[in-house]
Design an enzyme around this catalytic site. Structure first.
Site, PDB file in Angstrom:
ATOM      1  N   ASP A 180     -11.781 -16.992  25.915  1.00 19.19           N
ATOM      2  CA  ASP A 180     -11.660 -16.365  24.780  1.00 19.19           C
ATOM      3  C   ASP A 180     -12.184 -14.981  24.752  1.00 19.19           C
ATOM      4  OD1 ASP A 180     -12.274 -15.739  22.023  1.00 19.19           O
ATOM      5  OD2 ASP A 180     -12.752 -17.611  21.481  1.00 19.19           O
ATOM      6  N   LYS A 184     -12.588 -11.825  14.385  1.00 16.31           N
ATOM      7  CA  LYS A 184     -13.244 -11.699  15.651  1.00 16.31           C
ATOM      8  C   LYS A 184     -12.595 -11.382  16.949  1.00 16.31           C
ATOM      9  CE  LYS A 184     -17.045 -14.736  14.863  1.00 16.31           C
ATOM     10  NZ  LYS A 184     -17.681 -16.101  15.212  1.00 16.31           N
ATOM     11  N   TYR A 243      -6.166 -10.181   9.580  1.00 11.75           N
ATOM     12  CA  TYR A 243      -5.097  -9.710  10.649  1.00 11.75           C
ATOM     13  C   TYR A 243      -4.935  -8.375  10.430  1.00 11.75           C
ATOM     14  CZ  TYR A 243      -0.906  -9.791  13.469  1.00 11.75           C
ATOM     15  OH  TYR A 243       0.265  -9.545  14.487  1.00 11.75           O
TER      16      TYR A 243
HETATM   17  P1  NAD Z   1       1.284 -15.807  20.258  1.00  7.46           P
HETATM   18  O1  NAD Z   1       0.528 -16.522  19.152  1.00  7.46           O
HETATM   19  O2  NAD Z   1       2.654 -16.672  20.562  1.00  7.46           O
HETATM   20  O3  NAD Z   1       0.563 -15.263  21.327  1.00  7.46           O
HETATM   21  C1  NAD Z   1      -0.832 -14.845  21.007  1.00  7.46           C
HETATM   22  C2  NAD Z   1      -1.491 -15.328  22.565  1.00  7.46           C
HETATM   23  O4  NAD Z   1      -3.117 -14.870  22.344  1.00  7.46           O
HETATM   24  C3  NAD Z   1      -1.568 -16.874  22.489  1.00  7.46           C
HETATM   25  O5  NAD Z   1      -1.092 -17.258  23.630  1.00  7.46           O
HETATM   26  C4  NAD Z   1      -2.900 -17.228  22.122  1.00  7.46           C
HETATM   27  O6  NAD Z   1      -3.327 -18.504  22.683  1.00  7.46           O
HETATM   28  C5  NAD Z   1      -3.522 -16.199  22.596  1.00  7.46           C
HETATM   29  N1  NAD Z   1      -5.230 -15.956  21.932  1.00  7.46           N
HETATM   30  C6  NAD Z   1      -5.170 -15.782  20.669  1.00  7.46           C
HETATM   31  N2  NAD Z   1      -6.670 -15.606  20.379  1.00  7.46           N
HETATM   32  C7  NAD Z   1      -7.511 -15.501  21.498  1.00  7.46           C
HETATM   33  C8  NAD Z   1      -8.436 -15.346  22.021  1.00  7.46           C
HETATM   34  N3  NAD Z   1      -9.459 -15.014  21.092  1.00  7.46           N
HETATM   35  N4  NAD Z   1      -8.930 -15.079  23.279  1.00  7.46           N
HETATM   36  C9  NAD Z   1      -7.705 -15.363  24.239  1.00  7.46           C
HETATM   37  N5  NAD Z   1      -6.458 -15.642  23.872  1.00  7.46           N
HETATM   38  C10 NAD Z   1      -6.336 -15.384  22.621  1.00  7.46           C
HETATM   39  O7  NAD Z   1       1.927 -14.411  19.241  1.00  7.46           O
HETATM   40  P2  NAD Z   1       2.743 -13.122  19.857  1.00  7.46           P
HETATM   41  O8  NAD Z   1       3.875 -13.131  19.151  1.00  7.46           O
HETATM   42  O9  NAD Z   1       3.205 -13.343  21.292  1.00  7.46           O
HETATM   43  O10 NAD Z   1       1.972 -11.955  19.786  1.00  7.46           O
HETATM   44  C11 NAD Z   1       1.337 -11.141  20.784  1.00  7.46           C
HETATM   45  C12 NAD Z   1       0.781 -10.142  20.347  1.00  7.46           C
HETATM   46  O11 NAD Z   1       1.595  -9.027  19.753  1.00  7.46           O
HETATM   47  C13 NAD Z   1      -0.408 -10.335  19.305  1.00  7.46           C
HETATM   48  O12 NAD Z   1      -1.320  -9.442  19.323  1.00  7.46           O
HETATM   49  C14 NAD Z   1       0.338  -9.938  17.769  1.00  7.46           C
HETATM   50  O13 NAD Z   1      -0.579  -9.296  17.098  1.00  7.46           O
HETATM   51  C15 NAD Z   1       1.417  -8.747  18.462  1.00  7.46           C
HETATM   52  N6  NAD Z   1       2.563  -8.885  17.549  1.00  7.46           N
HETATM   53  C16 NAD Z   1       3.422  -9.521  17.337  1.00  7.46           C
HETATM   54  C17 NAD Z   1       4.577  -9.620  16.713  1.00  7.46           C
HETATM   55  C18 NAD Z   1       5.738 -10.412  16.907  1.00  7.46           C
HETATM   56  O14 NAD Z   1       6.659 -10.469  15.834  1.00  7.46           O
HETATM   57  N7  NAD Z   1       5.545 -11.472  17.757  1.00  7.46           N
HETATM   58  C19 NAD Z   1       4.580  -8.472  15.849  1.00  7.46           C
HETATM   59  C20 NAD Z   1       3.552  -7.859  15.660  1.00  7.46           C
HETATM   60  C21 NAD Z   1       2.540  -7.540  16.484  1.00  7.46           C
END
Ligand code: NAD
Ligand code: UDP
Length: 314
Positions: free
Chosen positions: A57, A90, A144
């Protein structure tokens, strides 16, 4: 060979990034706490000798030797990030702080995946990077939105105060295979509903807009931003400027899946942005990047993916 840390590497975007970086001849450490990520997304990478999986984490301290850090760890779907809002903030704030400390110790470059959500419910349209946004600091999306805004602040302060080598990207709605079937975002919800001929749930009247980018386009942009050598630190918008209403998007999904689903209307969640479209002039100019994948081609691949997942689940 570069040693690269991808936090959130088992998530939707992270899993594609890990695969692309491995194919590029790098050593990749995929760090994830599996809050929303899935081992299934990376199982095909596990046997690669240049791939390492670490269950951790980012809110807690972590040390490894690395050359680059892509900080993607954070739930991205409104349903997922509102499930435990304190953990979300966090992850955004303490998690990014920990990754910045790691970058500092290693003299490594760090890229922060920020989001279009930092613009909130935008008054400027389309959104340019210089826009400061219109964000509710005390609403249900704030964990967020404000968390990601604070993460950008931390990135800039580590850069100014400690000379940490940073990159900031602001990702707009992205879709593709490896999205979680129960993720709750519009693309997965509509496709999964349509494939099962279930009601398509539009929140509000469907007049709100989004602009959807296919994941392979985004990954190209992320890697270009990380590796640009003209000290362009961003923030830079990465997304597809092709904007559509959620109602039109529902109709498109019904058409592409040949579904018998009917559209039903539910309440619009609090602070749901009314319109969103990236201005990508800066990415075009600085990175020579723009999305190439047509929405119908991207959706065809995504529909095929969810179809397979639904059959596996049955
Ligand atoms: P997702 O939820 O599929 O992936 C996020 C990953 O982070 C997951 O594997 C989760 O288990 C892991 N995670 C969460 N909290 C954690 C922690 N405290 N420690 C370790 N791992 C942790 O989401 P995604 O769509 O792949 O998004 C990835 C990133 O891109 C994020 O930072 C998100 O804010 C950003 N983002 C995505 C989008 C989109 O449209 N998909 C848009 C804007 C920003
Ligand atoms: N939405 C919808 N039906 C759903 C899921 C989402 O109408 O089943 C709407 C949501 O209210 C928002 C848009 O689709 O206006 C995009 O939502 P998503 O959760 O994908 O991401 P957001 O861009 O809001 O972070």
């Amino acid at each position: 060979m570069k040693k690269i840390l991808v936090t959130g590497g088992a998530g939707f975007i992270g899993s594609h990034l890990c695969e692309k970086l491995l194919n590029g001849g790098n050593y990749v450490i995929c760090l994830d706490n599996f809050f929303t990520g899935k081992k299934d997304n990376i199982k095909h990478l596990i046997s690669n000798k240049n791939f390492e999986l670490v269950e951790h984490d980012i809110v807690k301290d972590y040390f490894t030797e690395v050359n680059q850090i892509y900080n993607l760890a954070c739930p991205a779907s409104p349903v997922a990030y509102q499930y435990n809002p304190i953990n979300t903030i966090k992850t955004c704030v303490l998690g990014t702080l920990n990754m910045l400390e790691l970058a500092k110790k290693n003299d490594a470059r760090i890229l922060q995946s920020s989001t279009s959500e930092i613009y909130g419910n935008p008054i400027m349209h389309p959104q340019k990077e210089e826009y400061w946004g219109n964000v509710n600091p005390i609403g249900i999306r704030s964990c967020y939105d404000e968390g990601k805004r604070c993460a950008e602040t931390l990135m800039m302060d580590f850069h100014r105060q400690n000379k940490v080598d940073i990159r900031i990207i602001r990702i707009f709605n992205t879709y593709g295979p490896n999205m979680d079937i129960n993720d709750g975002r519009v693309v997965s919800n509509f496709i999964v509903q349509a494939l099962q001929d279930k009601d398509i749930t539009i929140y509000g009247d469907g007049s709100q807009t989004r602009s959807f980018c296919y994941v392979s386009d985004l990954i190209d942009g992320i890697i270009k931003m990380m590796n640009n050598e003209f000290d362009f630190i961003g923030p830079v918008n990465l997304g597809n400027p092709s904007e559509r209403t959620i109602l039109d998007f529902a109709k498109l999904i019904i058409e592409l899946t040949n579904s018998k689903s009917k559209i039903v209307y539910k309440n619009l969640p609090q602070d749901d942005p009314i319109k969103r479209k990236p201005d990508i002039s800066l990415a075009k100019e600085k990175l020579k990047w723009e999305p190439k994948v047509d929405i119908k081609d991207g959706l065809a691949k995504t529909i095929e993916y969810f179809d397979k997942k639904l059959k596996e689940n049955n």
